[in-house]
Design an enzyme around this catalytic site. Sequence first.
Site, mmCIF file in Angstrom:
data_model
loop_
_atom_site.group_PDB
_atom_site.id
_atom_site.type_symbol
_atom_site.label_atom_id
_atom_site.label_comp_id
_atom_site.label_asym_id
_atom_site.label_seq_id
_atom_site.Cartn_x
_atom_site.Cartn_y
_atom_site.Cartn_z
ATOM 1 N N HIS A 135 0.823 -1.217 0.000
ATOM 2 C CA HIS A 135 0.000 0.000 0.000
ATOM 3 C C HIS A 135 0.853 1.261 0.000
ATOM 4 O O HIS A 135 0.353 2.341 0.306
ATOM 5 C CB HIS A 135 -0.956 0.010 1.200
ATOM 6 C CG HIS A 135 -2.054 -1.011 1.088
ATOM 7 N ND1 HIS A 135 -2.908 -1.299 2.129
ATOM 8 C CD2 HIS A 135 -2.430 -1.810 0.055
ATOM 9 C CE1 HIS A 135 -3.766 -2.239 1.738
ATOM 10 N NE2 HIS A 135 -3.497 -2.575 0.494
ATOM 11 N N CYS A 143 2.921 13.699 -6.442
ATOM 12 C CA CYS A 143 2.094 14.872 -6.751
ATOM 13 C C CYS A 143 0.616 14.534 -6.519
ATOM 14 O O CYS A 143 0.160 13.445 -6.847
ATOM 15 C CB CYS A 143 2.323 15.270 -8.207
ATOM 16 S SG CYS A 143 1.364 16.715 -8.714
ATOM 17 N N CYS A 148 2.742 14.045 -12.844
ATOM 18 C CA CYS A 148 3.791 13.145 -13.334
ATOM 19 C C CYS A 148 3.812 11.897 -12.459
ATOM 20 O O CYS A 148 3.089 11.817 -11.474
ATOM 21 C CB CYS A 148 5.153 13.849 -13.287
ATOM 22 S SG CYS A 148 5.641 14.328 -11.610
ATOM 23 N N CYS A 175 5.041 19.574 -5.049
ATOM 24 C CA CYS A 175 5.569 18.763 -6.148
ATOM 25 C C CYS A 175 6.698 19.545 -6.816
ATOM 26 O O CYS A 175 6.513 20.701 -7.185
ATOM 27 C CB CYS A 175 4.455 18.471 -7.147
ATOM 28 S SG CYS A 175 5.056 17.810 -8.720
ATOM 29 N N CYS A 178 5.436 20.603 -10.746
ATOM 30 C CA CYS A 178 4.383 21.587 -11.030
ATOM 31 C C CYS A 178 4.198 22.587 -9.899
ATOM 32 O O CYS A 178 3.479 23.569 -10.048
ATOM 33 C CB CYS A 178 3.063 20.892 -11.342
ATOM 34 S SG CYS A 178 2.274 20.146 -9.887
HETATM 35 ZN ZN LIG Z 1 2.945 17.937 -9.834
#
Ligand SMILES: [Zn+2]
Length: 285
Positions: A135, A143, A148, A175, A178
Amino acid sequence: MPFPIRQPDIEQAARLIDEADCLVIAAGAGMGIDSGLPDFRGQHGFWRAYPALGRHGLDFTSIASPRAFRRDPRLAWGFYGHRLALYRTTAPHAGFALLRDWARELPRGCVVFTSNVDGQFQRAGFDDGDITECHGSLHFLQCLAPCCEAIWPATDFIPDVDEEHCLLRGEPPACPRCGGCARPNVLMFGDADWIDDRAQAQARRLEARLRLSSRPVVVEIGAGQAVPTVRHFSQQLAFDRRAPVIRINPREPEVPGLPQAVGLPLNALEALRAIDAAREGRADG
Ligand SMILES: [Zn+2]
């Protein structure tokens, strides 16, 4: 006591380990209880541990979801940040060391298959290459979007949590690609976005290791029927590989239909200690 503890069962468990070439440790939430970790069983226990979430009317399945991160990232990170800090500081109980001792005596050592996201096997000194976290792990991030497939260690993130309100102080981790919110790389409820590349790579390594073993024994610890992934794994080895299964579970120790199995109605640590004492007795005799 609904299930009597029978010394012959303990002796049989000890014998099954003596006869094996590889120790296959299959662990669920019950493994962490003797280290003082919560298992989130039952709504009231959960809200006792996280009263602020009780005030929000959020049970475990609601807060452990990508939706919770999108709706209120600081609240979701309040919950996960608190757990991350807890897992980083918790010392694994003595049962982990017993398992490592047993594994050292077997020609093929051990492999670990766990649904726990707490990283406690690594913390207890198990080789990272022996562990499959089906898990995911709270010690890794991804992200939230996700933009990605990247998975990166959470090492740089030191959560500061206002425990009274279950709120992360400051900014959630971001992230690197981004700049949006990052989330734990763990499988949550209603989660279509979990990036499982790391778990998949671990699972492939596990398969290769199991192919090398001719006499695996499964020691299944604290894995209930509520989240059955770990039980499925044990049962698959029992049927496909004729592996004996030692099931340690204080509430659900039954082993129906398993070809060669013993159920011990005990907590993790007391069961591992009892088996260890039985093995010592055999070695001396
Ligand atoms: Zn991201």
